[in-house]
Design a protein around this motif. Structure first.
Motif, PDB file in Angstrom:
ATOM      1  N   ALA A  44     -10.691   3.759   1.271  1.00 36.33           N
ATOM      2  CA  ALA A  44     -11.474   5.080   1.365  1.00 36.33           C
ATOM      3  C   ALA A  44     -11.204   5.123   2.672  1.00 36.33           C
ATOM      4  N   GLU A  45     -10.932   5.764   3.811  1.00 33.11           N
ATOM      5  CA  GLU A  45     -11.101   5.757   5.166  1.00 33.11           C
ATOM      6  C   GLU A  45     -11.102   7.627   5.229  1.00 33.11           C
ATOM      7  N   VAL A  46     -12.968   6.582   6.116  1.00 34.68           N
ATOM      8  CA  VAL A  46     -13.109   8.187   7.112  1.00 34.68           C
ATOM      9  C   VAL A  46     -12.788   7.625   8.625  1.00 34.68           C
ATOM     10  N   ASP A  47     -12.265   8.490   9.202  1.00 31.67           N
ATOM     11  CA  ASP A  47     -12.204   8.276  10.618  1.00 31.67           C
ATOM     12  C   ASP A  47     -13.146   8.230  11.941  1.00 31.67           C
ATOM     13  N   VAL A  48     -12.665   7.747  12.071  1.00 37.76           N
ATOM     14  CA  VAL A  48     -13.884   7.220  13.379  1.00 37.76           C
ATOM     15  C   VAL A  48     -13.065   7.202  14.889  1.00 37.76           C
ATOM     16  N   PRO A  49     -13.581   8.038  15.868  1.00 41.58           N
ATOM     17  CA  PRO A  49     -14.718   9.347  15.699  1.00 41.58           C
ATOM     18  C   PRO A  49     -13.889  10.689  15.543  1.00 41.58           C
ATOM     19  N   GLY A  50     -12.877  10.800  14.827  1.00 36.15           N
ATOM     20  CA  GLY A  50     -12.178  11.753  14.183  1.00 36.15           C
ATOM     21  C   GLY A  50     -11.030  11.577  14.967  1.00 36.15           C
ATOM     22  N   HIS A  51     -10.079  12.567  14.926  1.00 37.75           N
ATOM     23  CA  HIS A  51      -8.639  11.913  16.318  1.00 37.75           C
ATOM     24  C   HIS A  51      -8.956  13.156  17.530  1.00 37.75           C
ATOM     25  N   ALA A  52      -8.693  12.806  18.530  1.00 36.70           N
ATOM     26  CA  ALA A  52      -8.306  13.340  19.750  1.00 36.70           C
ATOM     27  C   ALA A  52      -6.720  14.197  19.221  1.00 36.70           C
TER      28      ALA A  52
ATOM     29  N   ASN B 275      -0.089  -2.294  -5.052  1.00 36.45           N
ATOM     30  CA  ASN B 275      -1.604  -2.484  -5.232  1.00 36.45           C
ATOM     31  C   ASN B 275      -3.175  -2.259  -4.292  1.00 36.45           C
ATOM     32  N   VAL B 276      -2.670  -0.779  -3.690  1.00 34.16           N
ATOM     33  CA  VAL B 276      -3.657  -0.337  -2.742  1.00 34.16           C
ATOM     34  C   VAL B 276      -3.483   0.889  -2.204  1.00 34.16           C
ATOM     35  N   LEU B 277      -3.878   1.746  -2.617  1.00 33.01           N
ATOM     36  CA  LEU B 277      -4.106   3.624  -2.008  1.00 33.01           C
ATOM     37  C   LEU B 277      -5.046   3.391  -1.063  1.00 33.01           C
ATOM     38  N   HIS B 278      -4.005   3.463  -0.336  1.00 33.30           N
ATOM     39  CA  HIS B 278      -5.374   3.778   1.457  1.00 33.30           C
ATOM     40  C   HIS B 278      -5.288   5.489   1.506  1.00 33.30           C
ATOM     41  N   TRP B 279      -6.880   5.770   0.995  1.00 37.12           N
ATOM     42  CA  TRP B 279      -6.740   7.064   0.440  1.00 37.12           C
ATOM     43  C   TRP B 279      -7.301   7.418   2.168  1.00 37.12           C
ATOM     44  N   HIS B 280      -6.533   8.451   2.795  1.00 38.77           N
ATOM     45  CA  HIS B 280      -6.657   8.531   4.471  1.00 38.77           C
ATOM     46  C   HIS B 280      -7.442  10.377   4.039  1.00 38.77           C
ATOM     47  N   ILE B 281      -8.788  10.247   3.648  1.00 36.27           N
ATOM     48  CA  ILE B 281      -9.898  11.565   3.464  1.00 36.27           C
ATOM     49  C   ILE B 281      -9.671  12.147   3.841  1.00 36.27           C
TER      50      ILE B 281
ATOM     51  N   LEU C 253     -14.812  15.741   1.393  1.00 35.87           N
ATOM     52  CA  LEU C 253     -16.208  14.638   1.612  1.00 35.87           C
ATOM     53  C   LEU C 253     -17.630  14.860   1.420  1.00 35.87           C
ATOM     54  N   GLU C 254     -17.540  14.310   0.163  1.00 33.58           N
ATOM     55  CA  GLU C 254     -19.491  14.974  -0.199  1.00 33.58           C
ATOM     56  C   GLU C 254     -20.123  13.387   1.029  1.00 33.58           C
ATOM     57  N   VAL C 255     -20.774  13.593   2.088  1.00 39.87           N
ATOM     58  CA  VAL C 255     -21.570  12.461   3.025  1.00 39.87           C
ATOM     59  C   VAL C 255     -23.160  13.290   2.337  1.00 39.87           C
ATOM     60  N   PRO C 256     -23.722  12.180   1.534  1.00 42.02           N
ATOM     61  CA  PRO C 256     -25.151  12.680   1.177  1.00 42.02           C
ATOM     62  C   PRO C 256     -26.094  12.377   2.201  1.00 42.02           C
TER      63      PRO C 256
ATOM     64  N   GLY D 161       0.376  -1.409  -0.213  1.00 42.17           N
ATOM     65  CA  GLY D 161       0.149   0.345   0.221  1.00 42.17           C
ATOM     66  C   GLY D 161       0.624   1.536   0.249  1.00 42.17           C
ATOM     67  N   LEU D 162       0.229   2.048  -0.624  1.00 43.52           N
ATOM     68  CA  LEU D 162       0.496   3.755  -0.417  1.00 43.52           C
ATOM     69  C   LEU D 162      -0.683   3.678   0.832  1.00 43.52           C
ATOM     70  N   LEU D 163      -0.715   5.087   1.253  1.00 42.39           N
ATOM     71  CA  LEU D 163      -1.089   6.388   2.017  1.00 42.39           C
ATOM     72  C   LEU D 163      -1.346   8.025   1.488  1.00 42.39           C
ATOM     73  N   ILE D 164      -2.398   7.953   1.089  1.00 39.01           N
ATOM     74  CA  ILE D 164      -2.480   9.538   0.747  1.00 39.01           C
ATOM     75  C   ILE D 164      -2.973   9.990   1.929  1.00 39.01           C
ATOM     76  N   ASP D 165      -3.093  11.320   1.818  1.00 39.18           N
ATOM     77  CA  ASP D 165      -3.865  12.446   2.923  1.00 39.18           C
ATOM     78  C   ASP D 165      -4.535  13.309   2.105  1.00 39.18           C
ATOM     79  N   THR D 166      -6.021  13.013   1.888  1.00 38.11           N
ATOM     80  CA  THR D 166      -6.661  14.782   1.881  1.00 38.11           C
ATOM     81  C   THR D 166      -6.960  15.687   2.605  1.00 38.11           C
ATOM     82  N   SER D 167      -6.693  15.402   4.121  1.00 39.63           N
ATOM     83  CA  SER D 167      -7.027  15.673   4.813  1.00 39.63           C
ATOM     84  C   SER D 167      -6.319  17.621   5.253  1.00 39.63           C
ATOM     85  N   ARG D 168      -4.888  17.527   5.187  1.00 38.02           N
ATOM     86  CA  ARG D 168      -3.879  18.122   5.414  1.00 38.02           C
ATOM     87  C   ARG D 168      -3.521  19.014   4.402  1.00 38.02           C
ATOM     88  N   HIS D 169      -3.306  18.515   3.630  1.00 38.57           N
ATOM     89  CA  HIS D 169      -3.621  19.272   1.824  1.00 38.57           C
ATOM     90  C   HIS D 169      -4.721  18.606   1.323  1.00 38.57           C
TER      91      HIS D 169
END
Lengths: 465, 465
Positions: A279-287, A228-234, A242-245, A200-208
């Motif tokens: 696609a990763e959405v952190d729960v419950p978000g970072h402390a 073979n894995v893109l770990h998308w730390h959204i 990210l839009e969450v309808p 895998g490779l992680l990218i982080d679209t929250s910081r930039h």
């Protein structure tokens, strides 16, 4: 302040449209900087043999797909992408252009390889962890009655076929003398499969925030190194792009109204390209400071949990000893935003270190290099990812014995230099392998791939890179 | 050594495939960071007016070309390129996808703009110095009997039409609420033409080789800023990468056998894309040091010579006073490899400085920013070129009065931030505008375009950028 020395500036500033050419070749010559005993394939295949033939490949190369998977569009699309890469020097309509034909020494007898045959045995194109990525690749003169040679990829799944296509493209070199694409050292017989299922490779679209186009460029470049894995730390505490309808207020947490992903964008990003986008959405978000989860909560974890080891060494051995599966990302070596970690420390980091029991070893799914986004954005992310992510990619793909013995300065470094140049030729902004800090200010005027002497010297203690 | 602080690392490392979303929107909101009084077009058009209408643009936008130049392929090809850019968020086949349709609030009444009309008066597509690049662009609600609005580009040449297409693309914004492309502040009426005929960027493939794909990426990005000349400094004393068929030994002076250009490659690079590629071969090659040619040899120069001013200020005024034409590249401001020159010094450098006589002013053909290659290669060339080359591009395109008065921190900087983000969205690795050294290590987690407060503050003396 970094200023180049003025003496080296080009100062002939009268514009020259037609130029008299002064012959000064006596002091110049193309260096021969390749160690021919090495196989310039990255990552190194599990098993391969080569010979002494040179075969030419027809720029009008045809695809012939057979097997139960022959109807799957993904192979045909990949073939077209690779054809554009392999024949990058081919100019449309060039055959009818007399200026070029005068200087083109095309073989009159035709080409050795006119068709690439791909056999895909399964029509199942589900891309799950552990999908069969093995393939066999044969590139040889045809020894039968036909005068035509043969190039064949055989794979159980389309994903094996994609990996085989990448290897085939790396065997093809443009020869500047004959102006044709050649395969040196044929016959090639390659039986290949990855050592680990999760690479895998992680990218982080929250910081930039990274635009969709940029993420797609990254996905494309991953396939060149057989990741073979893109770990998308959204998302993370800095922004929620990210839009969450069902919760339409969430993406109001984006940096700005343009720095967002619609569900359609996300769909485009995760659409099939041979790379699993997780696609990763952190729960419950970072402390504010979060420890290695396994260290703190091991006794409460569901046994099916996969432990992602981010802290230093020693976590995966403990996790697999308790029966958990593990993914290795030791931050000392595999956090790509740590700019001071040189390629060889990335390369020698070993996911199985400290795990000797074979049944425990099987619980290590693989590893992941992490491109955390605090200090990298669109302008420098590719040069921070590459070429060091490729060092990890070989660690995760190739046989441990093959890449852990001998002097890697002689066995791996020249091939990594070559792969970096290959990435550059494919339009990927990979940094020089031996930069001291990977992102910082380019080296002085130089070869893309240093001469053998240069890279051997630069590995000496105290050398200035 | 630059390391991010560990407290900010993302450490939640148990892999989450499906995630419970915790609503925490109360503390987050999309910032409104755009000054609506500005026209976000880069470079600023010569004359324009806008209104208060918002018009929607059909993703199936049609092209209708008329005039004597209607048969020229270049307009149609450019239209297709820009359509892909304008509708980047459009997903193929999305209309038939129920998941998306549930959340898509497409206007039931259709779109305001369904066709882009382009009128090209001349069928001459020769791209010479001084070619007519003027155009008129109208985007308005149709006030006639038809209920359909109108978007029209009128130009004398295809090159004017290309510049108009770029401007049209910059008027189109993706709106995340309606998920459609909108033109705000219509009606737009723009009459535009460049201030200078020669608006160049130099690249240098002798100090570091640049692959063909990379040069083509650079050419594409130049068109976004309406630069029109790529000065390709092919060779220098460090290497000779170009094939010269009549002197086949010359390119043996390349760095390596892969770091070369065939004549076919060169043909591909100079092929028509709306940018004039000026291929330069130094004669007789560099001696070790080299002075401003005009300063030393003015009396011997042919009067038709164009003097390219590379040294400090004062050369162009002297050259035009003697009747020579001049191109401005004052190295103090327009050498992009000088990493410590901030955007505003690039922006305010003025080619006509010290030249007051109007007939002498006309002898200044324009200017050129120079990306010398000693210390930049494939991995960092785009972030070194952009966004500062854009600052020079506006200087060379827009009316002097419009961009030389007022506080540029309020009138130009927000637009340049916006243009940098536009480049990023189009996949160009443009660096942040306010980096202290343009190439070095990204800023902390941040907006692509800083908030108004941030960029105003960061211009205060002593502020840390």
């Amino acid at each position: 302040m970094l200023l180049k020395s003025q003496e080296h500036l080009s100062v002939l500033k009268v514009i020259i449209i037609t130029a008299l050419l002064i012959i000064f070749t006596s002091s110049l010559s193309v260096s021969t900087d390749v160690d021919d005993s090495l196989a310039y394939i990255w990552p190194l295949p599990a098993q391969f043999s080569s010979g002494n033939d040179t075969l030419s490949v027809d720029p009008a190369l045809c695809l012939s797909v057979s097997g139960k998977g022959s109807g799957l569009k993904i192979v045909e699309e990949a073939f077209e992408r690779y054809k554009a890469i392999i024949f990058e020097h081919e100019v449309e309509g060039v055959n009818s252009h007399s200026v070029f034909n005068n200087f083109r020494k095309r073989r009159s007898r035709g080409f050795d390889i006119g068709t690439l045959k791909i056999v895909v045995h399964s029509d199942n194109e589900e891309l799950q962890l552990g999908v069969d990525e093995s393939y066999t690749l044969l590139v040889a003169k045809n020894e039968g009655l036909s005068i035509i040679g043969e190039a064949t990829i055989e794979a159980n799944t389309v994903y094996g076929a994609l990996r085989g296509l990448e290897t085939f493209s790396q065997l093809c070199s443009f020869d500047y003398d004959t102006k044709s694409v050649l395969v040196y050292k044929a016959p090639w017989y390659i039986q290949d499969k990855p050592r680990f299922a999760f690479r895998g490779l992680l990218i982080d679209t929250s910081r930039h925030y990274l635009p969709v186009d940029v993420i797609e460029q990254i996905i494309e470049s991953m396939s060149y190194a057989k990741l073979n894995v893109l770990h998308w730390h959204i998302i993370d505490e800095q922004s929620f792009p990210l839009e969450v309808p069902t919760y339409p207020n969430l993406w109001k947490g984006a940096y700005s109204k343009w720095e967002r992903y619609t569900v359609e964008d996300a769909h485009e990003i995760v659409s099939p390209k041979g790379i699993n986008v997780m696609a990763e959405v952190d729960v419950p978000g970072h402390a504010e400071s979060w420890e290695e989860t396994f260290n703190s909560f091991a006794s409460n974890l569901n046994p099916r949990t996969v432990v992602h080891n981010w802290l230093g060494g020693g976590v995966c051995p403990k996790a697999v000893a308790k029966g958990f599966r593990c993914i290795y990302s030791n931050q000392g070596f595999w956090y790509l935003d740590h700019l001071d970690v040189p390629w060889d420390e990335v390369y020698t980091a070993e996911p199985l270190e400290g795990i000797s029991d074979p049944s425990n070893q099987e619980l290590v799914l693989g590893g992941e290099v992490c491109m955390w986004g605090e200090t990298a954005d669109t302008s420098d992310i590719q040069q921070t990812i590459w070429p060091r992510a490729a060092a990890a990619a070989e660690r995760l793909w190739s046989r441990r014995e093959a890449i852990s013995t001998g002097n890697i300065t002689l066995t791996a470094l020249p091939r990594l230099h070559y792969f970096r140049c290959l990435l550059n030729r494919r339009g990927v902004q990979a940094a020089p392998v031996l930069n001291k800090l990977v992102q910082v200010y380019g080296s002085e005027a130089a070869f893309c791939m240093p001469t053998r002497e240069e890279y051997v010297c630069s590995q000496q203690p105290g050398a200035v890179l």
